[in-house]
Design a protein around this motif. Structure first.
Motif, PDB file in Angstrom:
ATOM      1  N   ASP A   1       0.866  -1.274   0.022  1.00 25.64           N
ATOM      2  CA  ASP A   1      -0.127  -0.019  -0.128  1.00 25.64           C
ATOM      3  C   ASP A   1       0.921   1.263   0.114  1.00 25.64           C
ATOM      4  O   ASP A   1       1.781   1.355   0.667  1.00 25.64           O
ATOM      5  CB  ASP A   1      -0.809  -0.034   1.288  1.00 25.64           C
TER       6      ASP A   1
ATOM      7  N   SER B   1       1.790  -0.029   7.559  1.00 25.93           N
ATOM      8  CA  SER B   1       0.763  -0.186   6.780  1.00 25.93           C
ATOM      9  C   SER B   1      -0.289   0.923   6.865  1.00 25.93           C
ATOM     10  O   SER B   1      -1.377   0.929   6.157  1.00 25.93           O
ATOM     11  CB  SER B   1      -0.001  -1.560   7.098  1.00 25.93           C
TER      12      SER B   1
ATOM     13  N   LYS C   1       3.368  -5.936   2.997  1.00 27.01           N
ATOM     14  CA  LYS C   1       3.675  -4.719   4.126  1.00 27.01           C
ATOM     15  C   LYS C   1       5.030  -4.706   4.436  1.00 27.01           C
ATOM     16  O   LYS C   1       5.440  -5.086   5.600  1.00 27.01           O
ATOM     17  CB  LYS C   1       2.596  -5.010   5.202  1.00 27.01           C
TER      18      LYS C   1
END
Length: 436
Positions: A115, A200, A196
């Motif tokens: 992410d 995160s 990750k």
């Protein structure tokens, strides 16, 4: 990040990623939750060093020489720096990693991605981007698909980063509206990464800025400007949100103490995946502790040893060495002040006290003796407050006896460290690090 140029050097303004005011931390975390998060990041960092040791030992055995394996640092680093990559420029925050030689960034179209709150690097849209062919001198190890060089890194805990070795223009900000530009920088575009590898919660870290001493390092690629020298000075984490520091390169990397006798020098061991030092022993209040020297030294197969790493928040010692330090500190505080440690209530540190230190009742000081130098940590770098009147020893045991001892960032604060890779030396001196 901000870059300043000198005649034969430059420096980069850096953002401390684990400042409690950093955008990397949610604002609603308690002090203990923040400390726990930092320690978890340091734990994966320590495992990273173990995986590098392991890979180097295997290849040394196979080939009869020490084959230095380049590696991508997927774990958190102490500083985050801004870099503009490509044309048009892609602005990204990278972890400054002294324990790895590779610079890499997550690419658009990645098959496995972590992410990131902003877009990945759209390398296909850059006018200055090119993939590196297999005959390039920096394509080592030679992992080739259709004459395109790839990198593939696997870590001890199963995490990984794979992608294309690439060439691109890198720009660093100089003031508000100007940049210094370096062309044909070799770096990785990660197309298959662990989910990750960084924090995160609204992750802002897009990759790694490699400052190890290997051939693919930014330090060596820009050797004409860096002269294989860099320095940093880490300020105390309790400093205010406007605090900053610089990473200095080349002739700009200087270490000048008010008293030259305070400047100490020791040798760097010739390893390319981290900065390792020969440690003779650890002291407490000036007295040498009964640690077996072999637990602190690099083995013939290049495993073990003692590394200095700004990416690990806390210091790690292999279990045998840690037990000696813990037992001696426990005994001293019990005999001197009748202080008893807390029961372990889920804390990430196993030696914590509910006390209020004074001028006359304070935690012991530890020191590390290198060949030709001694680093005195002081009690304030050994025990830190994690909550009101709760102080913990910011040293942890490495997960295995075959691991690496690591001098972490907390124990480096308010010292300037200079790494002269060309000369094989490290120097340090006490310095107030804020804004330096």
């Amino acid at each position: 990040m901000h870059t300043r140029l000198g005649t034969n050097g430059f420096n980069i303004k850096l953002i401390p990623k684990y400042s409690i005011d950093s955008v990397l931390f949610p604002k609603n975390l308690s002090q203990q939750e923040k400390q726990n998060r930092l320690v978890e990041l340091s734990k994966t960092r320590a495992l990273h060093f173990q995986s590098l040791n392991f890979a180097n030992a295997i290849n040394s055995t196979k080939q009869g020489i020490k084959v230095l394996q380049p590696s991508v640092q997927r774990y958190a680093k102490f500083y985050v720096a801004e870099v503009a990559i490509g044309t048009p420029p892609y602005h990204v925050l990278l972890l400054v990693d002294t324990g790895s030689e590779k610079t890499w960034v997550q690419g658009e179209g990645c098959s496995k991605c972590f992410d990131l709150i902003y877009d990945n690097f759209e390398y296909e849209n850059s006018q200055t981007y090119s993939m590196v062919s297999c005959d390039h001198v920096l394509c080592n190890p030679r992992i080739c698909i259709d004459n395109v060089c790839h990198y593939s890194i696997a870590y001890a805990d199963g995490d990984h980063s794979n992608g294309n070795l690439s060439s691109e223009t890198f720009k660093f900000p100089v003031g508000e509206d100007d940049y210094v530009t370096y062309e044909n920088v070799i770096f990785g575009v990660g197309m298959e990464n662990s989910e990750k590898p960084f924090m995160s919660d609204r992750n802002v870290i897009g990759g790694v800025f490699g400052l190890g001493s290997g051939p693919r390092s930014i330090l060596r690629q820009l050797e004409r400007h860096t002269h294989l020298r860099f320095s940093y000075c880490l300020f105390d984490l309790t400093s205010g949100p406007e605090t900053y520091t610089y990473l200095h390169f080349g002739d700009d990397a200087q270490i000048i103490g008010n008293d030259q006798a305070m400047v100490q020098t020791t040798s760097l061991l010739p390893l390319e995946y981290g900065y390792f030092l020969e440690v003779l022993g650890i002291t407490m209040n000036g007295n040498l502790l009964p640690i077996n020297p072999r637990d602190l030294q690099l083995r013939e197969d290049s495993s073990g040893g003692f590394a200095i790493d700004s990416g690990s928040v806390v210091t790690y010692l292999v279990p045998n060495a840690y037990s000696v330090v813990r037992n001696e500190v426990f005994r001293y505080l019990k005999e001197a002040y009748d202080w008893n440690p807390m029961a372990n209530l889920g804390l990430l540190f196993d030696l914590c006290y509910i006390v209020q230190p004074t001028e006359y009742q304070k935690f012991p000081s530890l020191g590390i003796t290198f060949v030709g130098a001694h680093l005195e940590l002081g009690s304030h770098r050994v025990f830190r407050s994690i909550a009101d009147n709760i102080y913990c020893m910011f040293i942890r045991p490495f997960p295995s006896e075959q691991g690496v001892n690591i001098l972490g960032a907390v124990q480096q604060q308010d010292y300037r460290f200079l790494f002269d890779v060309g000369a094989g030396l490290m120097q340090f001196v006490p310095e107030k690090c804020q804004f330096n």
